[in-house]
Design an enzyme around this catalytic site. Structure first.
Site, PDB file in Angstrom:
ATOM      1  N   SER A   1     -10.460   0.308   7.240  1.00 15.26           N
ATOM      2  CA  SER A   1      -9.721   0.178   5.949  1.00 15.26           C
ATOM      3  C   SER A   1      -9.168  -1.098   5.334  1.00 15.26           C
ATOM      4  O   SER A   1      -8.627  -0.930   4.282  1.00 15.26           O
ATOM      5  CB  SER A   1      -8.912   1.581   5.978  1.00 15.26           C
ATOM      6  OG  SER A   1      -9.541   2.670   5.869  1.00 15.26           O
TER       7      SER A   1
ATOM      8  N   SER B   1      -9.786   2.359   2.957  1.00 13.95           N
ATOM      9  CA  SER B   1      -8.858   3.184   1.785  1.00 13.95           C
ATOM     10  C   SER B   1      -7.991   2.010   1.352  1.00 13.95           C
ATOM     11  O   SER B   1      -7.336   2.491   0.366  1.00 13.95           O
ATOM     12  CB  SER B   1      -8.061   4.090   2.867  1.00 13.95           C
ATOM     13  OG  SER B   1      -7.257   3.278   3.961  1.00 13.95           O
TER      14      SER B   1
ATOM     15  N   LYS C   1       0.621  -1.136  -0.031  1.00 11.31           N
ATOM     16  CA  LYS C   1       0.002   0.045   0.035  1.00 11.31           C
ATOM     17  C   LYS C   1       0.749   1.248   0.047  1.00 11.31           C
ATOM     18  O   LYS C   1       2.032   1.287   0.711  1.00 11.31           O
ATOM     19  CB  LYS C   1      -0.841  -0.093   1.240  1.00 11.31           C
ATOM     20  CG  LYS C   1      -1.853   1.157   1.396  1.00 11.31           C
ATOM     21  CD  LYS C   1      -2.936   1.063   2.531  1.00 11.31           C
ATOM     22  CE  LYS C   1      -4.000   2.356   2.771  1.00 11.31           C
ATOM     23  NZ  LYS C   1      -4.565   2.019   3.735  1.00 11.31           N
TER      24      LYS C   1
END
Length: 506
Positions: A195, A171, A81
């Protein structure tokens, strides 16, 4: 060697066995993933690909495998990420304000993955500074969920999308989409209010948010420091257990990291839950909740009961205050953390008539709409005259939320079972454009876990009427991730695994 499609279909556990048996090499496995990524760019899961670095790391893994010195994740290709700083590789938190920032250091979590032999495929898309529930706030554009509604006309035309594409959640939408689409064997993610678990639920993958302090936050771009926690998104429970063992651990550079032994989580996957007590909180039965979500919840209860667990009803009375309290605490911490992005030391800098003008222009251009909104909310609730009325009150509610769970655990509950999300994945642009609260409601089942600092895991458990994944959530005692893996394994064995058809490939 197996075909490329066969290699990318392997779980981490299966790939580890294949590499050890010399059925294929780390170079072949990595090359298969790089080819898959190239064919799936329409999903926009990766914001930067690192094929040369990946192949070099794979070559090192092959040397170790040949010499018999393999490490726990030797040769396993992972996606990272973009919130994790990676030395020498652009890390922007998917925000314009960090522009071409290339860190001279490595986050603790990723350094531990490389220490254990993992291979880095690239950086994954996410909501800007992890602020979002749909991966639509990224400066690099939205991620497309690899799942489609049954009968959907979504397809590709010369690299563009046709029809209504779905969000992968946020997210960590890039992480979840990449794992579901087999563009990496597993991915790192972060969870501030859901998330990891919400995008895992939207994509039919497994995501665990560990206990606060289980993983170091050092080198992870901060959103809300008392809520943020790293964790893995993987294809199944075993893979999540394998990844978390490498990601977790104490770190002297992070004062919130807890110095406690990291278990071998794989050993918890016995398929046995006899002797465990599972709590079912009445407050999670919301007015107007979709019948499919209620039916899935009841099915999860039945699976655990059939496996020998004791099911009890519990009350978590302050749950109804969790979402509004979260959206005071998180923006407050975000406004403080993001004050450092001023155009002076690194990242974007816009010229102004004076230093104040430079600040204003840099932050106005560098931050997206959702990030600016949360900074403004956070600054407001921390301002003189409002601090006690909002921020202090929200922190008191947070204490009460934690106490609700403490009382349930003290009464003998080992884990709590709830839905993971109020719905399946929705279309890009369908929510939040006019009313951001509509988007915030996606976190209604997940924020309590972060507010209380507890571990939580999302397990895919079925498909809705439109053929989209739905998931259940398990919440555990502090540092009892083993119990979550144990219960999640039972649900997974009963429900099976879910993979979308690869409609994006030629």
């Amino acid at each position: 060697m197996s075909g490329a499609n066969d290699l990318t279909a392997l779980t981490i556990a299966e790939a580890r066995e294949g590499l050890a048996a010399k059925s294929f090499t780390a170079h072949e496995l990595t090359s298969a993933y790089l080819a898959a990524i190239e064919k799936a760019r329409v999903l926009n899961a990766y914001v930067i690909e690192t094929p040369e670095k990946a192949l070099a790391m794979a070559a090192e893994s092959d040397r170790r495998l040949a010499s018999g010195n393999a490490r726990p994740l030797e040769g396993i290709p992972l996606g990272i990420k973009d919130l994790f700083c990676t030395e020498g590789v652009r890390s922007t938190a998917c925000s314009n304000i960090l522009g071409g920032f290339i860190p001279p250091y490595e986050s603790t979590v990723t350094s531990q993955l490389w220490r254990d032999g993992a291979v880095m495929l690239g950086k994954l898309n996410c909501d800007e500074f992890a602020m979002g529930s749909s991966n639509e706030t990224s400066a690099f554009g939205p991620v497309v969920n690899p799942w489609r509604r049954t009968g959907s006309n979504v397809g590709t035309n010369a690299g563009t999308l046709e029809g209504t594409a779905l969000v992968p959640g946020g997210s960590s939408g890039g992480s979840a989409a990449a794992v579901a689409a087999r563009l990496c064997a597993g991915a790192t993610a972060t969870d501030t209010g859901g998330s990891i678990r919400q995008p895992a639920a939207f994509t039919g993958t497994v995501g665990i948010k560990p206990t606060y302090g289980r993983c170091s936050r050092w080198g992870i771009v901060a959103f809300a420091s008392s809520l943020d926690q790293a964790g893995p998104i993987a294809r199944d429970v075993r893979d999540a257990a394998i990844m978390l063992r490498s990601m977790a651990g104490n770190d002297e550079r992070d004062s919130t990291a807890v110095d406690t032994p990291v278990p071998d989580y794989e050993k918890a996957l016995s398929g046995e839950v006899r002797g465990l007590t599972i709590g079912i909180p009445k407050e999670y039965r919301l007015d107007g909740m979709a019948p499919e979500i209620e039916a899935l919840w009841q099915q999860g209860i039945a699976w655990l009961k059939e496996a020998g667990a004791k099911i009890v009803d519990i009350s978590l009375p302050h749950t109804k205050y969790a979402l509004p309290a979260y959206y005071i605490v998180a923006p407050a911490e975000a406004s403080s953390n993001l004050a450092r992005y001023d155009g002076v030391r690194y990242g974007l800098r816009e010229q102004g008539g004076d230093i104040t003008g430079m600040y204003e222009k840099t932050r106005a251009r560098g931050f997206g709409k959702e990030v600016r909104r949360r900074i403004m909310i956070g600054t407001y609730v921390l301002s003189a005259g409002y601090y006690d009325a909002y921020y202090v009150k929200a922190q008191k509610i947070r204490t009460l939320i934690k106490r609700d769970f403490d009382l349930a655990f003290a009464a003998g509950v080992d884990a709590v079972l709830t839905p993971a999300t109020p719905s399946s994945a929705f279309g890009i642009g369908e929510k939040g454009s006019a009313d951001p609260v509509e988007m915030y409601l996606n976190d209604i089942f997940t924020v309590t876990v972060n507010m209380a600092g507890l571990p939580g895991i999302a397990i895919p458990a079925g498909l809705d009427a439109k053929g989209l994944p739905l998931a259940l959530q398990l919440i555990g005692r502090p540092f009892a991730e083993e119990t979550l893996f144990r219960c999640g394994d039972v649900i997974e064995r009963a429900a099976g695994r879910f993979t979308p058809p690869a409609w994006w490939t030629p």
